[in-house]
Design a protein around this motif. Sequence first.
Motif, PDB file in Angstrom:
ATOM      1  N   GLN A 253       0.807  -1.217   0.000  1.00  0.00           N
ATOM      2  CA  GLN A 253       0.000   0.000   0.000  1.00  0.00           C
ATOM      3  C   GLN A 253       0.843   1.272   0.000  1.00  0.00           C
ATOM      4  O   GLN A 253       0.305   2.376   0.087  1.00  0.00           O
ATOM      5  CB  GLN A 253      -0.942  -0.012   1.214  1.00  0.00           C
ATOM      6  CG  GLN A 253      -1.968  -1.135   1.167  1.00  0.00           C
ATOM      7  CD  GLN A 253      -2.843  -1.188   2.401  1.00  0.00           C
ATOM      8  OE1 GLN A 253      -2.500  -0.647   3.458  1.00  0.00           O
ATOM      9  NE2 GLN A 253      -3.993  -1.837   2.275  1.00  0.00           N
ATOM     10  N   GLY A 254       2.182   1.099  -0.093  1.00  0.00           N
ATOM     11  CA  GLY A 254       3.063   2.251  -0.154  1.00  0.00           C
ATOM     12  C   GLY A 254       3.260   2.974   1.154  1.00  0.00           C
ATOM     13  O   GLY A 254       3.712   4.127   1.177  1.00  0.00           O
ATOM     14  N   LYS A 255       2.966   2.297   2.257  1.00  0.00           N
ATOM     15  CA  LYS A 255       3.102   2.914   3.572  1.00  0.00           C
ATOM     16  C   LYS A 255       4.427   2.574   4.239  1.00  0.00           C
ATOM     17  O   LYS A 255       4.713   3.018   5.345  1.00  0.00           O
ATOM     18  CB  LYS A 255       1.954   2.465   4.483  1.00  0.00           C
ATOM     19  CG  LYS A 255       0.589   2.891   3.979  1.00  0.00           C
ATOM     20  CD  LYS A 255      -0.513   2.342   4.860  1.00  0.00           C
ATOM     21  CE  LYS A 255      -1.889   2.727   4.313  1.00  0.00           C
ATOM     22  NZ  LYS A 255      -2.984   2.144   5.140  1.00  0.00           N
ATOM     23  N   ALA A 256       5.235   1.769   3.581  1.00  0.00           N
ATOM     24  CA  ALA A 256       6.541   1.400   4.127  1.00  0.00           C
ATOM     25  C   ALA A 256       7.473   1.108   2.974  1.00  0.00           C
ATOM     26  O   ALA A 256       7.040   0.742   1.876  1.00  0.00           O
ATOM     27  CB  ALA A 256       6.428   0.182   5.041  1.00  0.00           C
ATOM     28  N   SER A 257       8.767   1.290   3.202  1.00  0.00           N
ATOM     29  CA  SER A 257       9.752   0.986   2.166  1.00  0.00           C
ATOM     30  C   SER A 257       9.890  -0.519   2.027  1.00  0.00           C
ATOM     31  O   SER A 257       9.959  -1.233   3.036  1.00  0.00           O
ATOM     32  CB  SER A 257      11.115   1.588   2.528  1.00  0.00           C
ATOM     33  OG  SER A 257      11.007   3.000   2.653  1.00  0.00           O
ATOM     34  N   PRO A 258       9.917  -1.006   0.797  1.00  0.00           N
ATOM     35  CA  PRO A 258      10.069  -2.456   0.635  1.00  0.00           C
ATOM     36  C   PRO A 258      11.422  -2.935   1.114  1.00  0.00           C
ATOM     37  O   PRO A 258      12.425  -2.222   1.014  1.00  0.00           O
ATOM     38  CB  PRO A 258       9.919  -2.658  -0.875  1.00  0.00           C
ATOM     39  CG  PRO A 258      10.277  -1.349  -1.475  1.00  0.00           C
ATOM     40  CD  PRO A 258       9.817  -0.304  -0.491  1.00  0.00           C
ATOM     41  N   ALA A 259      11.446  -4.128   1.671  1.00  0.00           N
ATOM     42  CA  ALA A 259      12.702  -4.706   2.126  1.00  0.00           C
ATOM     43  C   ALA A 259      13.562  -5.056   0.930  1.00  0.00           C
ATOM     44  O   ALA A 259      13.043  -5.440  -0.139  1.00  0.00           O
ATOM     45  CB  ALA A 259      12.432  -5.954   2.962  1.00  0.00           C
TER      46      ALA A 259
END
Length: 266
Positions: A253-259
């Motif tokens: 959902q674009g609320k966190a940076s992907p690992a």
Amino acid sequence: MTDLSKITPEWVRSRKDAAQKIAALTAYDFPTARLLDEAGIPILLVGDSLAMVVLGYADTTSLRLEEFLPHLAAVARAKPRALVIADFPSGTYRTPAEALVTGKALVQAGAEAVKLEGGVEASDAIRTLVGAGIAVMAHIGLLPQSAGRRFRKVGRQSEERERILADARAVEEAGAFSVVVEAADAGLTAEITRCLRIPTIGIGSGSACDGQILVFHDLVGLFPWFRPRFAEPKADLAPLIREAARLFLAETQGKASPAPQRDSRL
């Protein structure tokens, strides 16, 4: 265990009164079987507990043989060093003849031994299976297929104690290579262990048995909605899974940076 030879029913029988006790865990799929086998667990039981911890039934009695067999086959495909034992689903061994038909189906799906509940009343079925070359692990004490979800400690009253002792003797005489003793009074279980020439494997029955068995999901905290009081989890996977899913949700959902991706198989 340093010996890498295949575990057999004869190996289990030989562990009676051994200094190193028998460890057994349930497994219901290929990766779990692989992981537990790599850890050195000598017995993998494809248990009818599958009904509750995997399929979501209220108890074990709803499990059908046709639902059970694919899980047994998946565990067998792991080709473990461990002995693969399969439970008889409820209602599939009401007579010795029916037990033999079910036993052959379990063996065909990959079982190297089978387990069924009951003592004196199951002894003819055990004898028939053993006579046909199918190794049998017996199961006495609390019988979940009869008790449903009414779990309680058994064997504290004299009449029940004598009945369970008679069950223990009956399954040994019928040819079982070992016996699970579930939720029995610890003093009774110790007496059974002393009396029998075959190994006792306890679950919720004290420490005097020749071995212990546990449901895998109870061991690793993978079924947090119900946990038997005797189970001592060695890990708590449920919150880790929830957190991993929440992180994936946030990333999507674009609320966190992907690992960062460490390895790509595509």
